[in-house]
Design a protein around this motif. Structure first.
Motif, PDB file in Angstrom:
ATOM      1  N   ASP A  83      55.477 -20.216  76.254  1.00  0.00           N
ATOM      2  CA  ASP A  83      55.369 -21.677  76.212  1.00  0.00           C
ATOM      3  C   ASP A  83      55.342 -22.177  74.771  1.00  0.00           C
ATOM      4  O   ASP A  83      55.984 -23.178  74.428  1.00  0.00           O
ATOM      5  CB  ASP A  83      54.107 -22.144  76.949  1.00  0.00           C
ATOM      6  N   ARG A  84      54.588 -21.482  73.923  1.00  0.00           N
ATOM      7  CA  ARG A  84      54.511 -21.895  72.519  1.00  0.00           C
ATOM      8  C   ARG A  84      55.867 -21.757  71.841  1.00  0.00           C
ATOM      9  O   ARG A  84      56.301 -22.652  71.098  1.00  0.00           O
ATOM     10  CB  ARG A  84      53.458 -21.070  71.775  1.00  0.00           C
ATOM     11  N   VAL A  85      56.537 -20.650  72.095  1.00  0.00           N
ATOM     12  CA  VAL A  85      57.845 -20.414  71.479  1.00  0.00           C
ATOM     13  C   VAL A  85      58.838 -21.492  71.895  1.00  0.00           C
ATOM     14  O   VAL A  85      59.563 -22.057  71.051  1.00  0.00           O
ATOM     15  CB  VAL A  85      58.377 -19.011  71.856  1.00  0.00           C
ATOM     16  N   LEU A  86      58.873 -21.797  73.185  1.00  0.00           N
ATOM     17  CA  LEU A  86      59.809 -22.793  73.682  1.00  0.00           C
ATOM     18  C   LEU A  86      59.505 -24.177  73.113  1.00  0.00           C
ATOM     19  O   LEU A  86      60.419 -24.953  72.814  1.00  0.00           O
ATOM     20  CB  LEU A  86      59.778 -22.840  75.211  1.00  0.00           C
ATOM     21  N   LEU A  87      58.226 -24.488  72.954  1.00  0.00           N
ATOM     22  CA  LEU A  87      57.856 -25.782  72.369  1.00  0.00           C
ATOM     23  C   LEU A  87      58.306 -25.890  70.923  1.00  0.00           C
ATOM     24  O   LEU A  87      58.860 -26.915  70.493  1.00  0.00           O
ATOM     25  CB  LEU A  87      56.341 -25.990  72.473  1.00  0.00           C
ATOM     26  N   PHE A  88      58.093 -24.835  70.159  1.00  0.00           N
ATOM     27  CA  PHE A  88      58.527 -24.870  68.762  1.00  0.00           C
ATOM     28  C   PHE A  88      60.046 -24.969  68.677  1.00  0.00           C
ATOM     29  O   PHE A  88      60.590 -25.671  67.823  1.00  0.00           O
ATOM     30  CB  PHE A  88      58.025 -23.649  68.012  1.00  0.00           C
ATOM     31  N   GLN A  89      60.739 -24.274  69.567  1.00  0.00           N
ATOM     32  CA  GLN A  89      62.200 -24.369  69.582  1.00  0.00           C
ATOM     33  C   GLN A  89      62.667 -25.765  69.971  1.00  0.00           C
ATOM     34  O   GLN A  89      63.738 -26.210  69.551  1.00  0.00           O
ATOM     35  CB  GLN A  89      62.783 -23.331  70.543  1.00  0.00           C
ATOM     36  N   ALA A  90      61.869 -26.462  70.773  1.00  0.00           N
ATOM     37  CA  ALA A  90      62.212 -27.824  71.183  1.00  0.00           C
ATOM     38  C   ALA A  90      61.908 -28.843  70.100  1.00  0.00           C
ATOM     39  O   ALA A  90      62.313 -30.005  70.217  1.00  0.00           O
ATOM     40  CB  ALA A  90      61.464 -28.187  72.458  1.00  0.00           C
ATOM     41  N   GLY A  91      61.169 -28.424  69.055  1.00  0.00           N
ATOM     42  CA  GLY A  91      60.923 -29.331  67.938  1.00  0.00           C
ATOM     43  C   GLY A  91      59.489 -29.744  67.715  1.00  0.00           C
ATOM     44  O   GLY A  91      59.212 -30.593  66.869  1.00  0.00           O
TER      45      GLY A  91
END
Length: 229
Positions: A83-91
């Motif tokens: 979840d953290r990785v995907l959030l950072f990738q989303a900006g």
């Protein structure tokens, strides 16, 4: 600071709003992703829950980032690394797992705000009565009055259209500028030539600035100016 709280749980939202207001922030609260996408364009900071009733918070984050550089901290119960990785990738700029202390949230907001402001273009008025403006964006400096551009202190020679295009991107660096908006601003609203002209000028400008990483393409939307990582 104007803070947008995106949270569908009324109890949590009211408590967070009250706490932020006690520390001097102006707060708006919305309970859905659709409302967040509209309100995020008129705020200075976003605190984003992920479990929204209409859109997933990751998608909301991605859509906000396509149009704005507003700081975003995800405040959520999801604690998995993915979840953290995907959030950072989303900006997202940071991530805080519930439950959390208000002291930590405020500290993270301050840290994110400092990072964002440090990477924003600095603007200084120059000339008599402030007739001209000098923009400094990392190693790039642009004098709007004299139309001179420097990179690391070395002159960058641009054509008139290239300079106008750079200026249009620079005054709101980080934000996504639509293709039609750039054409209307740099050429004019009556321009009937090929839109490939814009792509050619973007390519030339990237080359003169030192690499394509200076100007990011946002598929289907347009372009934004960003500091190379």
């Amino acid at each position: 600071m104007q803070v947008l709280v995106v949270e569908d749980d009324t109890r949590i939202a009211e408590a967070l709003t009250e706490a932020l207001q006690r520390f001097g922030h102006a707060v708006d609260w919305v309970g859905s992703g659709t409302e967040a996408l509209k309100a995020a364009l008129c705020t200075e900071f976003v605190l984003l829950d992920l479990g929204l009733p209409d859109l997933d918070g990751q998608e909301v984050c991605r859509r906000i980032r396509e149009k704005s550089t507003v700081p975003i901290i995800a405040v959520t119960a999801r604690a998995q690394e993915l979840d953290r990785v995907l959030l950072f990738q989303a900006g997202a700029d940071d991530y805080l797992v519930k439950p959390y202390s208000m002291r930590e949230l405020l500290a993270r907001m301050d840290a994110v705000a400092r990072r964002v402001h440090a990477s924003a273009p600095a603007r200084a008025h120059s000339g008599a009565g402030g007739a001209g403006e000098l923009y400094v964006f990392g190693p790039l400096s642009v004098d709007m009055r004299t139309r001179q551009v420097q990179m690391d202190g070395r002159p960058v020679h641009l054509t008139r259209r290239e300079f106008d295009l750079l200026a249009a991107l620079l005054v709101d660096a980080g934000a996504v500028h639509g293709r039609e908006d750039l054409i209307n601003e740099v050429w004019d609203s009556n321009w009937h030539g090929s839109t490939r002209t814009l792509d050619v000028h973007i390519g030339s400008l990237r080359s003169k600035l030192g690499g394509r990483e200076w100007i990011h393409s946002v598929r289907g939307v347009g372009f934004r100016l960003a500091l190379p990582v």
